[in-house]
Every structure is written in structure tokens, then in C-alpha cells.
Design a protein around this motif. Structure first.
Motif, PDB file in Angstrom:
ATOM      1  N   GLU A   1       0.800  -1.228   0.000  1.00 18.65           N
ATOM      2  CA  GLU A   1       0.000   0.000   0.000  1.00 18.65           C
ATOM      3  C   GLU A   1       0.832   1.277   0.000  1.00 18.65           C
ATOM      4  O   GLU A   1       0.314   2.338  -0.357  1.00 18.65           O
ATOM      5  CB  GLU A   1      -0.913   0.025   1.231  1.00 18.65           C
ATOM      6  CG  GLU A   1      -1.918  -1.100   1.272  1.00 18.65           C
ATOM      7  CD  GLU A   1      -2.741  -1.094   2.546  1.00 18.65           C
ATOM      8  OE1 GLU A   1      -2.344  -0.422   3.518  1.00 18.65           O
ATOM      9  OE2 GLU A   1      -3.777  -1.777   2.561  1.00 18.65           O
ATOM     10  N   ASN A   2       2.087   1.188   0.444  1.00 19.13           N
ATOM     11  CA  ASN A   2       2.916   2.378   0.622  1.00 19.13           C
ATOM     12  C   ASN A   2       4.336   2.132   0.134  1.00 19.13           C
ATOM     13  O   ASN A   2       4.817   1.002   0.191  1.00 19.13           O
ATOM     14  CB  ASN A   2       3.014   2.743   2.114  1.00 19.13           C
ATOM     15  CG  ASN A   2       1.682   2.915   2.768  1.00 19.13           C
ATOM     16  OD1 ASN A   2       0.984   3.860   2.495  1.00 19.13           O
ATOM     17  ND2 ASN A   2       1.323   1.989   3.643  1.00 19.13           N
ATOM     18  N   PRO A   3       5.035   3.212  -0.277  1.00 17.76           N
ATOM     19  CA  PRO A   3       6.462   3.041  -0.557  1.00 17.76           C
ATOM     20  C   PRO A   3       7.207   2.784   0.758  1.00 17.76           C
ATOM     21  O   PRO A   3       6.738   3.172   1.835  1.00 17.76           O
ATOM     22  CB  PRO A   3       6.875   4.380  -1.179  1.00 17.76           C
ATOM     23  CG  PRO A   3       5.813   5.347  -0.820  1.00 17.76           C
ATOM     24  CD  PRO A   3       4.559   4.564  -0.540  1.00 17.76           C
ATOM     25  N   ILE A   4       8.349   2.132   0.664  1.00 20.67           N
ATOM     26  CA  ILE A   4       9.068   1.730   1.869  1.00 20.67           C
ATOM     27  C   ILE A   4       9.448   2.929   2.748  1.00 20.67           C
ATOM     28  O   ILE A   4       9.452   2.822   3.968  1.00 20.67           O
ATOM     29  CB  ILE A   4      10.316   0.878   1.524  1.00 20.67           C
ATOM     30  CG1 ILE A   4      10.867   0.214   2.788  1.00 20.67           C
ATOM     31  CG2 ILE A   4      11.349   1.700   0.789  1.00 20.67           C
ATOM     32  CD1 ILE A   4      11.905  -0.849   2.533  1.00 20.67           C
ATOM     33  N   ASP A   5       9.721   4.078   2.143  1.00 17.07           N
ATOM     34  CA  ASP A   5      10.117   5.238   2.944  1.00 17.07           C
ATOM     35  C   ASP A   5       8.952   5.830   3.741  1.00 17.07           C
ATOM     36  O   ASP A   5       9.167   6.677   4.605  1.00 17.07           O
ATOM     37  CB  ASP A   5      10.786   6.300   2.079  1.00 17.07           C
ATOM     38  CG  ASP A   5       9.898   6.865   0.990  1.00 17.07           C
ATOM     39  OD1 ASP A   5       8.940   6.172   0.580  1.00 17.07           O
ATOM     40  OD2 ASP A   5      10.156   7.991   0.533  1.00 17.07           O
TER      41      ASP A   5
ATOM     42  N   ASP B   1      16.329  -2.938   6.982  1.00 13.11           N
ATOM     43  CA  ASP B   1      16.923  -4.210   7.386  1.00 13.11           C
ATOM     44  C   ASP B   1      15.892  -5.328   7.267  1.00 13.11           C
ATOM     45  O   ASP B   1      16.194  -6.414   6.770  1.00 13.11           O
ATOM     46  CB  ASP B   1      17.450  -4.116   8.819  1.00 13.11           C
ATOM     47  CG  ASP B   1      18.084  -5.411   9.305  1.00 13.11           C
ATOM     48  OD1 ASP B   1      18.817  -6.056   8.522  1.00 13.11           O
ATOM     49  OD2 ASP B   1      17.860  -5.767  10.483  1.00 13.11           O
ATOM     50  N   LEU B   2      14.668  -5.068   7.707  1.00 15.69           N
ATOM     51  CA  LEU B   2      13.577  -6.035   7.570  1.00 15.69           C
ATOM     52  C   LEU B   2      13.372  -6.390   6.096  1.00 15.69           C
ATOM     53  O   LEU B   2      13.292  -7.562   5.729  1.00 15.69           O
ATOM     54  CB  LEU B   2      12.295  -5.465   8.180  1.00 15.69           C
ATOM     55  CG  LEU B   2      10.998  -6.226   7.941  1.00 15.69           C
ATOM     56  CD1 LEU B   2      11.081  -7.654   8.460  1.00 15.69           C
ATOM     57  CD2 LEU B   2       9.841  -5.477   8.596  1.00 15.69           C
ATOM     58  N   HIS B   3      13.307  -5.384   5.251  1.00 17.87           N
ATOM     59  CA  HIS B   3      13.144  -5.593   3.811  1.00 17.87           C
ATOM     60  C   HIS B   3      14.283  -6.444   3.260  1.00 17.87           C
ATOM     61  O   HIS B   3      14.050  -7.410   2.522  1.00 17.87           O
ATOM     62  CB  HIS B   3      13.080  -4.241   3.096  1.00 17.87           C
ATOM     63  CG  HIS B   3      12.988  -4.347   1.613  1.00 17.87           C
ATOM     64  ND1 HIS B   3      14.100  -4.356   0.803  1.00 17.87           N
ATOM     65  CD2 HIS B   3      11.915  -4.481   0.800  1.00 17.87           C
ATOM     66  CE1 HIS B   3      13.718  -4.469  -0.446  1.00 17.87           C
ATOM     67  NE2 HIS B   3      12.404  -4.548  -0.485  1.00 17.87           N
ATOM     68  N   ASP B   4      15.513  -6.093   3.613  1.00 20.03           N
ATOM     69  CA  ASP B   4      16.675  -6.833   3.116  1.00 20.03           C
ATOM     70  C   ASP B   4      16.650  -8.293   3.555  1.00 20.03           C
ATOM     71  O   ASP B   4      16.989  -9.187   2.772  1.00 20.03           O
ATOM     72  CB  ASP B   4      17.972  -6.176   3.583  1.00 20.03           C
ATOM     73  CG  ASP B   4      18.229  -4.842   2.912  1.00 20.03           C
ATOM     74  OD1 ASP B   4      17.547  -4.519   1.921  1.00 20.03           O
ATOM     75  OD2 ASP B   4      19.112  -4.107   3.400  1.00 20.03           O
ATOM     76  N   GLN B   5      16.247  -8.554   4.795  1.00 16.24           N
ATOM     77  CA  GLN B   5      16.189  -9.933   5.274  1.00 16.24           C
ATOM     78  C   GLN B   5      15.128 -10.745   4.523  1.00 16.24           C
ATOM     79  O   GLN B   5      15.356 -11.908   4.191  1.00 16.24           O
ATOM     80  CB  GLN B   5      15.938  -9.970   6.782  1.00 16.24           C
ATOM     81  CG  GLN B   5      17.163  -9.584   7.581  1.00 16.24           C
ATOM     82  CD  GLN B   5      16.996  -9.833   9.063  1.00 16.24           C
ATOM     83  OE1 GLN B   5      16.361 -10.801   9.469  1.00 16.24           O
ATOM     84  NE2 GLN B   5      17.573  -8.963   9.871  1.00 16.24           N
ATOM     85  N   ILE B   6      13.984 -10.131   4.262  1.00 19.46           N
ATOM     86  CA  ILE B   6      12.927 -10.819   3.517  1.00 19.46           C
ATOM     87  C   ILE B   6      13.412 -11.144   2.104  1.00 19.46           C
ATOM     88  O   ILE B   6      13.263 -12.274   1.624  1.00 19.46           O
ATOM     89  CB  ILE B   6      11.636  -9.981   3.480  1.00 19.46           C
ATOM     90  CG1 ILE B   6      10.999  -9.920   4.866  1.00 19.46           C
ATOM     91  CG2 ILE B   6      10.647 -10.541   2.460  1.00 19.46           C
ATOM     92  CD1 ILE B   6       9.845  -8.942   4.981  1.00 19.46           C
TER      93      ILE B   6
ATOM     94  N   THR C   1      16.495 -11.407   1.008  1.00 21.67           N
ATOM     95  CA  THR C   1      17.568 -12.405   1.087  1.00 21.67           C
ATOM     96  C   THR C   1      17.004 -13.804   1.265  1.00 21.67           C
ATOM     97  O   THR C   1      17.452 -14.761   0.613  1.00 21.67           O
ATOM     98  CB  THR C   1      18.530 -12.064   2.239  1.00 21.67           C
ATOM     99  OG1 THR C   1      19.107 -10.777   1.985  1.00 21.67           O
ATOM    100  CG2 THR C   1      19.629 -13.103   2.388  1.00 21.67           C
ATOM    101  N   GLU C   2      16.008 -13.958   2.127  1.00 17.88           N
ATOM    102  CA  GLU C   2      15.382 -15.261   2.344  1.00 17.88           C
ATOM    103  C   GLU C   2      14.666 -15.754   1.097  1.00 17.88           C
ATOM    104  O   GLU C   2      14.752 -16.935   0.743  1.00 17.88           O
ATOM    105  CB  GLU C   2      14.414 -15.189   3.523  1.00 17.88           C
ATOM    106  CG  GLU C   2      15.097 -15.004   4.859  1.00 17.88           C
ATOM    107  CD  GLU C   2      14.135 -14.689   5.993  1.00 17.88           C
ATOM    108  OE1 GLU C   2      12.903 -14.766   5.789  1.00 17.88           O
ATOM    109  OE2 GLU C   2      14.615 -14.360   7.080  1.00 17.88           O
ATOM    110  N   LEU C   3      13.966 -14.865   0.408  1.00 17.42           N
ATOM    111  CA  LEU C   3      13.271 -15.250  -0.821  1.00 17.42           C
ATOM    112  C   LEU C   3      14.253 -15.694  -1.891  1.00 17.42           C
ATOM    113  O   LEU C   3      14.035 -16.716  -2.557  1.00 17.42           O
ATOM    114  CB  LEU C   3      12.419 -14.087  -1.346  1.00 17.42           C
ATOM    115  CG  LEU C   3      11.183 -13.727  -0.544  1.00 17.42           C
ATOM    116  CD1 LEU C   3      10.565 -12.438  -1.073  1.00 17.42           C
ATOM    117  CD2 LEU C   3      10.171 -14.852  -0.580  1.00 17.42           C
ATOM    118  N   ILE C   4      15.319 -14.946  -2.062  1.00 17.43           N
ATOM    119  CA  ILE C   4      16.316 -15.309  -3.074  1.00 17.43           C
ATOM    120  C   ILE C   4      16.973 -16.637  -2.722  1.00 17.43           C
ATOM    121  O   ILE C   4      17.170 -17.490  -3.594  1.00 17.43           O
ATOM    122  CB  ILE C   4      17.360 -14.184  -3.227  1.00 17.43           C
ATOM    123  CG1 ILE C   4      16.700 -12.970  -3.890  1.00 17.43           C
ATOM    124  CG2 ILE C   4      18.571 -14.660  -4.028  1.00 17.43           C
ATOM    125  CD1 ILE C   4      17.555 -11.715  -3.899  1.00 17.43           C
TER     126      ILE C   4
END
Length: 127
Positions: free
Chosen positions: A46-50, A77-82, A84-87
Motif C-alpha cells: 500500500e505504501n512506498p518503503i520510505d 533491514d527487515l526488507h533486506d532480510q525478507i 535475502t530469504e526469498l532469493i
């Protein structure tokens, strides 16, 4: 002991514990992280990350901000972890299913099916 791409599951005193790279995470911590990730994915749709704040995530996940910061430095950091896990999960599917010869085209069908299934339904397990 069961093997998984990212975690080894241990049964200790009739309580399932998840062993991760940085230590042991019990079911409650896993549930908390799952809730945080689900709320984040919803907000990101619904929103941009910022525009997503830790306060908003915490309120919707029904946790306090301190709990969020126990697991993540910030929303990036939350975004990066998600991601990384998906990849990692998709790479594991690719590595185990990719055909070794071009003669076996049915393996491409299997690979495609597994990747699409993961994206359509299975990706949320890493949340």
C-alpha cells in the motif's frame, strides 16, 4: 533431525526450536517475526518503503517497538532480510531442480512448476 534449506529443526523437550545461523529461535520468536513480516508486506503493498514506520508495523503486529528492534535494525533491514530469504529459497529450488542436460526438457517443466508454486503460495513460509 530434519534438514531444511535455512533451518535445522530440533525436537527438544517436546518443544520445537528453530536453529538459525545466529542462534536458537523458539516458536514464540518465530511467530513474532512472522507477524512483523506479514504486516510489513501488507504495508509495502500500500505504501512506498520510505513511508513505512517501525511504529506502524509495531502497532499492526501488536508488539512494542523494542520487540521490533530486537529482530531488525530498521524497516530497510527487515526488507533486506525478507529479500535475502526469498532469493535463497528460490536459488535452492533452482539448484535442486535445474536439469543437468538439455535432453531432459521435463525437468524444465518441473523447475518452472516449483518456482511458480513457490511464488504463488509457498513464499510466505519465509516470512
Amino acid at each position: 533431525m530434519l534438514q531444511s534449506t535455512h533451518m535445522t529443526y530440533l525436537l527438544i523437550k517436546q518443544k520445537i526450536i528453530f536453529y538459525c545461523g545466529n542462534g536458537i529461535m523458539n516458536r514464540r520468536q518465530n511467530k513474532t517475526q512472522l507477524g512483523i513480516k506479514e504486516v510489513f508486506i501488507h504495508l509495502l503493498s500500500e505504501n512506498p518503503i520510505d513511508k513505512i514506520t517501525v511504529s506502524r508495523i509495531s502497532k499492526l503486529a501488536d508488539i512494542n517497538r523494542g520487540t521490533f528492534y530486537l529482530h531488525y535494525h530498521d524497516v530497510y533491514d527487515l526488507h533486506d532480510q525478507i529479500v535475502t530469504e526469498l532469493i535463497a529459497d528460490m536459488t535452492a529450488i533452482f539448484n535442486t531442480t535445474y536439469p543437468t542436460t538439455t535432453e531432459n526438457y521435463s525437468s524444465f517443466k518441473t523447475l518452472s512448476y516449483q518456482l511458480v508454486s513457490y511464488i504463488a503460495t509457498g513464499w510466505h513460509h519465509c516470512l
